[in-house]
Design a protein around this motif. Structure first.
Motif, PDB file in Angstrom:
ATOM      1  N   GLY A  32       0.820  -1.201   0.000  1.00 26.33           N
ATOM      2  CA  GLY A  32       0.000   0.000   0.000  1.00 26.33           C
ATOM      3  C   GLY A  32       0.856   1.253   0.000  1.00 26.33           C
ATOM      4  O   GLY A  32       2.087   1.186  -0.006  1.00 26.33           O
ATOM      5  N   THR A  33       0.182   2.388   0.024  1.00 26.74           N
ATOM      6  CA  THR A  33       0.844   3.689   0.025  1.00 26.74           C
ATOM      7  C   THR A  33       0.363   4.492   1.217  1.00 26.74           C
ATOM      8  O   THR A  33      -0.846   4.542   1.491  1.00 26.74           O
ATOM      9  CB  THR A  33       0.507   4.459  -1.265  1.00 26.74           C
ATOM     10  N   VAL A  34       1.289   5.123   1.930  1.00 24.68           N
ATOM     11  CA  VAL A  34       0.921   5.998   3.047  1.00 24.68           C
ATOM     12  C   VAL A  34       0.284   7.253   2.450  1.00 24.68           C
ATOM     13  O   VAL A  34       0.895   7.946   1.637  1.00 24.68           O
ATOM     14  CB  VAL A  34       2.164   6.361   3.897  1.00 24.68           C
ATOM     15  N   VAL A  35      -0.965   7.524   2.841  1.00 24.89           N
ATOM     16  CA  VAL A  35      -1.693   8.663   2.286  1.00 24.89           C
ATOM     17  C   VAL A  35      -1.949   9.763   3.313  1.00 24.89           C
ATOM     18  O   VAL A  35      -2.389  10.853   2.953  1.00 24.89           O
ATOM     19  CB  VAL A  35      -3.021   8.219   1.633  1.00 24.89           C
ATOM     20  N   HIS A  36      -1.676   9.485   4.588  1.00 23.85           N
ATOM     21  CA  HIS A  36      -1.849  10.521   5.613  1.00 23.85           C
ATOM     22  C   HIS A  36      -1.047  10.136   6.849  1.00 23.85           C
ATOM     23  O   HIS A  36      -1.090   8.999   7.291  1.00 23.85           O
ATOM     24  CB  HIS A  36      -3.323  10.670   5.988  1.00 23.85           C
ATOM     25  N   VAL A  37      -0.304  11.101   7.375  1.00 20.83           N
ATOM     26  CA  VAL A  37       0.410  10.942   8.638  1.00 20.83           C
ATOM     27  C   VAL A  37      -0.064  12.087   9.528  1.00 20.83           C
ATOM     28  O   VAL A  37       0.225  13.250   9.232  1.00 20.83           O
ATOM     29  CB  VAL A  37       1.941  11.001   8.452  1.00 20.83           C
ATOM     30  N   PRO A  38      -0.847  11.779  10.596  1.00 25.61           N
ATOM     31  CA  PRO A  38      -1.427  12.849  11.413  1.00 25.61           C
ATOM     32  C   PRO A  38      -0.404  13.842  11.959  1.00 25.61           C
ATOM     33  O   PRO A  38      -0.602  15.042  11.873  1.00 25.61           O
ATOM     34  CB  PRO A  38      -2.134  12.113  12.542  1.00 25.61           C
ATOM     35  N   ASP A  39       0.680  13.347  12.518  1.00 27.84           N
ATOM     36  CA  ASP A  39       1.763  14.199  13.015  1.00 27.84           C
ATOM     37  C   ASP A  39       2.977  13.308  13.259  1.00 27.84           C
ATOM     38  O   ASP A  39       2.850  12.093  13.336  1.00 27.84           O
ATOM     39  CB  ASP A  39       1.356  14.977  14.279  1.00 27.84           C
ATOM     40  N   PRO A  40       4.159  13.903  13.376  1.00 26.13           N
ATOM     41  CA  PRO A  40       5.384  13.091  13.493  1.00 26.13           C
ATOM     42  C   PRO A  40       5.419  12.151  14.691  1.00 26.13           C
ATOM     43  O   PRO A  40       6.105  11.140  14.662  1.00 26.13           O
ATOM     44  CB  PRO A  40       6.500  14.134  13.592  1.00 26.13           C
ATOM     45  N   SER A  41       4.691  12.457  15.749  1.00 30.66           N
ATOM     46  CA  SER A  41       4.723  11.603  16.935  1.00 30.66           C
ATOM     47  C   SER A  41       3.641  10.521  16.917  1.00 30.66           C
ATOM     48  O   SER A  41       3.575   9.701  17.819  1.00 30.66           O
ATOM     49  CB  SER A  41       4.584  12.449  18.198  1.00 30.66           C
ATOM     50  N   SER A  42       2.820  10.501  15.896  1.00 31.72           N
ATOM     51  CA  SER A  42       1.716   9.543  15.813  1.00 31.72           C
ATOM     52  C   SER A  42       2.239   8.113  15.678  1.00 31.72           C
ATOM     53  O   SER A  42       3.261   7.864  15.033  1.00 31.72           O
ATOM     54  CB  SER A  42       0.838   9.877  14.612  1.00 31.72           C
ATOM     55  N   THR A  43       1.521   7.179  16.262  1.00 30.11           N
ATOM     56  CA  THR A  43       1.885   5.760  16.146  1.00 30.11           C
ATOM     57  C   THR A  43       1.185   5.101  14.960  1.00 30.11           C
ATOM     58  O   THR A  43       1.435   3.938  14.672  1.00 30.11           O
ATOM     59  CB  THR A  43       1.518   4.995  17.426  1.00 30.11           C
ATOM     60  N   HIS A  44       0.288   5.831  14.296  1.00 31.32           N
ATOM     61  CA  HIS A  44      -0.476   5.301  13.167  1.00 31.32           C
ATOM     62  C   HIS A  44      -0.361   6.243  11.968  1.00 31.32           C
ATOM     63  O   HIS A  44      -0.069   7.424  12.123  1.00 31.32           O
ATOM     64  CB  HIS A  44      -1.954   5.167  13.527  1.00 31.32           C
ATOM     65  N   CYS A  45      -0.637   5.686  10.801  1.00 32.22           N
ATOM     66  CA  CYS A  45      -0.790   6.491   9.600  1.00 32.22           C
ATOM     67  C   CYS A  45      -1.934   5.858   8.804  1.00 32.22           C
ATOM     68  O   CYS A  45      -2.418   4.780   9.146  1.00 32.22           O
ATOM     69  CB  CYS A  45       0.494   6.533   8.783  1.00 32.22           C
ATOM     70  N   GLU A  46      -2.404   6.550   7.781  1.00 27.70           N
ATOM     71  CA  GLU A  46      -3.443   5.985   6.923  1.00 27.70           C
ATOM     72  C   GLU A  46      -2.781   5.441   5.668  1.00 27.70           C
ATOM     73  O   GLU A  46      -1.900   6.082   5.082  1.00 27.70           O
ATOM     74  CB  GLU A  46      -4.484   7.038   6.576  1.00 27.70           C
ATOM     75  N   VAL A  47      -3.223   4.245   5.279  1.00 30.35           N
ATOM     76  CA  VAL A  47      -2.640   3.546   4.142  1.00 30.35           C
ATOM     77  C   VAL A  47      -3.753   3.204   3.156  1.00 30.35           C
ATOM     78  O   VAL A  47      -4.850   2.804   3.553  1.00 30.35           O
ATOM     79  CB  VAL A  47      -1.922   2.255   4.608  1.00 30.35           C
ATOM     80  N   GLU A  48      -3.466   3.371   1.869  1.00 28.57           N
ATOM     81  CA  GLU A  48      -4.372   2.945   0.812  1.00 28.57           C
ATOM     82  C   GLU A  48      -3.783   1.714   0.142  1.00 28.57           C
ATOM     83  O   GLU A  48      -2.602   1.706  -0.225  1.00 28.57           O
ATOM     84  CB  GLU A  48      -4.548   4.047  -0.228  1.00 28.57           C
ATOM     85  N   VAL A  49      -4.600   0.682  -0.010  1.00 31.22           N
ATOM     86  CA  VAL A  49      -4.228  -0.513  -0.756  1.00 31.22           C
ATOM     87  C   VAL A  49      -5.074  -0.493  -2.020  1.00 31.22           C
ATOM     88  O   VAL A  49      -6.303  -0.377  -1.942  1.00 31.22           O
ATOM     89  CB  VAL A  49      -4.484  -1.795   0.067  1.00 31.22           C
ATOM     90  N   ALA A  50      -4.425  -0.554  -3.181  1.00 27.66           N
ATOM     91  CA  ALA A  50      -5.133  -0.481  -4.458  1.00 27.66           C
ATOM     92  C   ALA A  50      -4.846  -1.720  -5.298  1.00 27.66           C
ATOM     93  O   ALA A  50      -3.850  -2.415  -5.083  1.00 27.66           O
ATOM     94  CB  ALA A  50      -4.702   0.773  -5.220  1.00 27.66           C
ATOM     95  N   ASP A  51      -5.736  -1.965  -6.270  1.00 28.22           N
ATOM     96  CA  ASP A  51      -5.499  -3.084  -7.181  1.00 28.22           C
ATOM     97  C   ASP A  51      -4.578  -2.624  -8.312  1.00 28.22           C
ATOM     98  O   ASP A  51      -4.154  -1.461  -8.358  1.00 28.22           O
ATOM     99  CB  ASP A  51      -6.815  -3.676  -7.688  1.00 28.22           C
ATOM    100  N   ASP A  52      -4.273  -3.530  -9.242  1.00 29.35           N
ATOM    101  CA  ASP A  52      -3.353  -3.207 -10.335  1.00 29.35           C
ATOM    102  C   ASP A  52      -3.887  -2.113 -11.252  1.00 29.35           C
ATOM    103  O   ASP A  52      -3.121  -1.461 -11.955  1.00 29.35           O
ATOM    104  CB  ASP A  52      -3.031  -4.458 -11.159  1.00 29.35           C
ATOM    105  N   GLY A  53      -5.203  -1.885 -11.231  1.00 29.37           N
ATOM    106  CA  GLY A  53      -5.809  -0.836 -12.043  1.00 29.37           C
ATOM    107  C   GLY A  53      -5.873   0.499 -11.323  1.00 29.37           C
ATOM    108  O   GLY A  53      -6.381   1.475 -11.863  1.00 29.37           O
ATOM    109  N   GLY A  54      -5.383   0.545 -10.084  1.00 30.10           N
ATOM    110  CA  GLY A  54      -5.392   1.790  -9.322  1.00 30.10           C
ATOM    111  C   GLY A  54      -6.658   2.032  -8.525  1.00 30.10           C
ATOM    112  O   GLY A  54      -6.806   3.081  -7.899  1.00 30.10           O
ATOM    113  N   ARG A  55      -7.582   1.082  -8.523  1.00 26.28           N
ATOM    114  CA  ARG A  55      -8.825   1.232  -7.753  1.00 26.28           C
ATOM    115  C   ARG A  55      -8.552   0.894  -6.286  1.00 26.28           C
ATOM    116  O   ARG A  55      -7.912  -0.116  -5.986  1.00 26.28           O
ATOM    117  CB  ARG A  55      -9.915   0.318  -8.317  1.00 26.28           C
ATOM    118  N   THR A  56      -9.053   1.731  -5.408  1.00 20.86           N
ATOM    119  CA  THR A  56      -8.850   1.521  -3.974  1.00 20.86           C
ATOM    120  C   THR A  56      -9.597   0.277  -3.518  1.00 20.86           C
ATOM    121  O   THR A  56     -10.799   0.149  -3.740  1.00 20.86           O
ATOM    122  CB  THR A  56      -9.335   2.749  -3.180  1.00 20.86           C
ATOM    123  N   LEU A  57      -8.862  -0.637  -2.883  1.00 21.66           N
ATOM    124  CA  LEU A  57      -9.467  -1.822  -2.282  1.00 21.66           C
ATOM    125  C   LEU A  57      -9.763  -1.589  -0.810  1.00 21.66           C
ATOM    126  O   LEU A  57     -10.728  -2.120  -0.271  1.00 21.66           O
ATOM    127  CB  LEU A  57      -8.525  -3.020  -2.419  1.00 21.66           C
TER     128      LEU A  57
END
Length: 78
Positions: A32-57
């Protein structure tokens, strides 16, 4: 012995989920690709996983500890 330094990911980093996402059909090993990092100290980030056609799964929060850097193989990779 020192504890390992946790890896922090940045916006648009390509990552591998080391844990699957229960109920979402996203297996461990999904890329997947990291699409959002709330702040540098955050323990989580948001990730997008997409198919080979670029559609978000799937798109959602993932702990940095449940991600690994993606290391492509083949031309241009190591």
């Amino acid at each position: 012995m020192q504890a390992p330094v946790p890896v922090r990911f940045s916006l648009l980093d390509v990552v591998v989920l080391t844990e699957g996402v229960p109920g979402a059909g996203v297996p461990a090993g999904a890329v997947g690709t990291v699409v959002h990092v709330p702040d540098p100290s955050s323990t989580h980030c948001e990730v997008e996983v997409a198919d080979d056609g670029g559609r978000t799964l799937w798109w959602g929060p993932v702990a940095h500890a449940d991600l690994a850097p993606h290391r492509p193989c083949g031309p241009g990779g190591s």
